[in-house]
Write an enzyme that holds these catalytic residues in place. Structure first.
Site, mmCIF file in Angstrom:
data_model
loop_
_atom_site.group_PDB
_atom_site.id
_atom_site.type_symbol
_atom_site.label_atom_id
_atom_site.label_comp_id
_atom_site.label_asym_id
_atom_site.label_seq_id
_atom_site.Cartn_x
_atom_site.Cartn_y
_atom_site.Cartn_z
ATOM 1 N N TYR A 1 0.867 -1.182 0.000
ATOM 2 C CA TYR A 1 0.000 0.000 0.000
ATOM 3 C C TYR A 1 0.904 1.233 0.000
ATOM 4 C CZ TYR A 1 -3.686 3.151 1.889
ATOM 5 O OH TYR A 1 -4.575 4.169 2.108
ATOM 6 N N LYS B 1 -1.155 -1.052 -4.218
ATOM 7 C CA LYS B 1 -2.286 -0.112 -4.175
ATOM 8 C C LYS B 1 -1.642 1.256 -4.218
ATOM 9 C CE LYS B 1 -5.466 1.297 -0.397
ATOM 10 N NZ LYS B 1 -5.926 2.561 -0.911
HETATM 11 O O1 MN9 Z 1 -8.179 4.454 -0.267
HETATM 12 C C1 MN9 Z 1 -8.796 6.692 -0.198
HETATM 13 N N1 MN9 Z 1 -7.871 7.407 0.615
HETATM 14 C C2 MN9 Z 1 -8.181 7.832 1.858
HETATM 15 C C3 MN9 Z 1 -8.139 5.498 -0.797
HETATM 16 O O2 MN9 Z 1 -9.252 7.742 2.346
HETATM 17 C C4 MN9 Z 1 -7.129 8.463 2.647
HETATM 18 C C5 MN9 Z 1 -9.474 7.474 -1.331
HETATM 19 O O3 MN9 Z 1 -10.622 6.751 -1.646
HETATM 20 C C6 MN9 Z 1 -9.834 8.896 -0.965
HETATM 21 O O4 MN9 Z 1 -10.519 8.937 0.248
HETATM 22 C C7 MN9 Z 1 -10.739 9.540 -2.012
HETATM 23 C C8 MN9 Z 1 -10.990 11.010 -1.719
HETATM 24 O O5 MN9 Z 1 -9.822 11.757 -1.885
HETATM 25 O O6 MN9 Z 1 -10.178 9.387 -3.251
#
Ligand code: MN9
Length: 291
Positions: free
Chosen positions: A136, A164
């Site tokens: 990740y 990821k």
């Molecule tokens: O997993 C997510 N990252 C976090 C990925 O929540 C920190 C994204 O889905 C973001 O929340 C999303 C909004 O910026 O893209």
């Protein structure tokens, strides 16, 4: 073997009850809701789950609740990342017992570990369990940027299935995929799924998928048929929503949306602040008509 890992994976949020305990009942409801929409799997216990605001026992409870509900119905990835190797191994072993398909970890952060230390952290985990590992990479939050060359040191080993990629460096995403076409690359920023897919992502793990997975499932289907115009239209709509979430705080905002959809989600855990009524209204006025 990698086919089952491709697709749209909500990074599940963690609901809390009035006493600030993990609300397993609502978590099960969220799992069912998304299974019905046809998601390909779940990413459990990640940043979106507030992993670093939960105790290890709570992280285990979240993992257990989701596997109990979804095992056999979709692919399950447990984020077991901690800054301590021993702690991460404990969670990884539990994920294996619970029947998860893979583990995933953010790079150990805060102490500015050297790359050799980070590398040893990941290899110690894969040596301790049978499950494959998904790296990740989330430089903006972890402060650790795993470069294309760093990632190659993992992907040369069969036990690492991919990365990821939560970064807007889409050149790097393309470079991972070009170097390792058989490994998986997940897009991490939902607002740029279209970009990720066009540069070769196999799927996506995202927080906004908790309540609008159908939009991203459709974007992926349209991109597979080369319908860029259709996919762009949906991404644009999703991004109006994501822009409104960013304004109030993504996780707090997502929980407010799920509350409005009838899930008793509760707030995010302190120090995250609760949304004011005015913030909630401003958010829901934009989001609800677009769902
Ligand atoms: O997993 C997510 N990252 C976090 C990925 O929540 C920190 C994204 O889905 C973001 O929340 C999303 C909004 O910026 O893209």
């Amino acid at each position: 073997m990698n086919e089952k890992f491709k697709g749209i994976f909500p990074a599940l949020l963690t609901p809390f009850d009035e006493s600030n305990r993990v609300n397993t009942k609502v978590l099960e409801e969220l799992v069912d809701y998304n299974l019905k929409k046809g998601v390909d799997g779940f990413y459990v216990g990640g940043s979106t789950a507030e992993a670093f605001l939960l105790t290890d026992e709570e992280r285990l409870l979240v993992m257990k609740t989701v596997s109990g509900r979804a095992k056999g119905k979709c692919t399950l990835i447990a984020h077991i990342g901690c800054i301590s190797t021993a702690q991460a191994i404990r969670l990884a072993k539990a994920a294996q017992e619970m029947g998860y398909d893979a583990v995933s970890s953010v790079a150990p952060f805060y102490y500015k570990f050297s790359f050799n230390e980070i590398k040893k952290y990941y290899f110690d985990i894969v040596d301790a369990v049978e499950l494959p590992m998904l790296i990740y990479n989330f430089p903006a939050f972890s402060g650790v940027n795993l470069t294309v060359d760093n990632i190659k040191e993992f992907l040369n080993d069969d036990r690492f299935i991919g990365v990821k990629h939560t970064s807007n460096d889409y050149f790097a995403l393309e470079q991972f995929k070009a170097a390792y076409p058989d490994k998986l690359v997940y897009n991490g920023y939902d607002e740029m799924l279209l970009a990720g897919l066009s540069m070769g992502a196999d799927g996506a793990i995202g927080s906004t998928f908790n309540f609008m997975a159908e939009k991203f499932i459709k974007i992926r289907e349209m991109m597979a048929k080369n319908d860029l115009t259709g996919a762009r239209k949906i991404q644009k709509e999703a991004n109006i929503i994501i822009q409104a979430l960013c304004k109030v705080g993504v996780m707090q905002g997502e929980k407010a949306v799920l509350d409005a959809l009838g899930f008793d989600f509760g707030p995010a855990r302190a120090p995250f602040a609760s949304l004011t009524e005015a913030q909630k209204k401003e958010l829901l006025d934009v989001v609800m008509p677009l769902l």
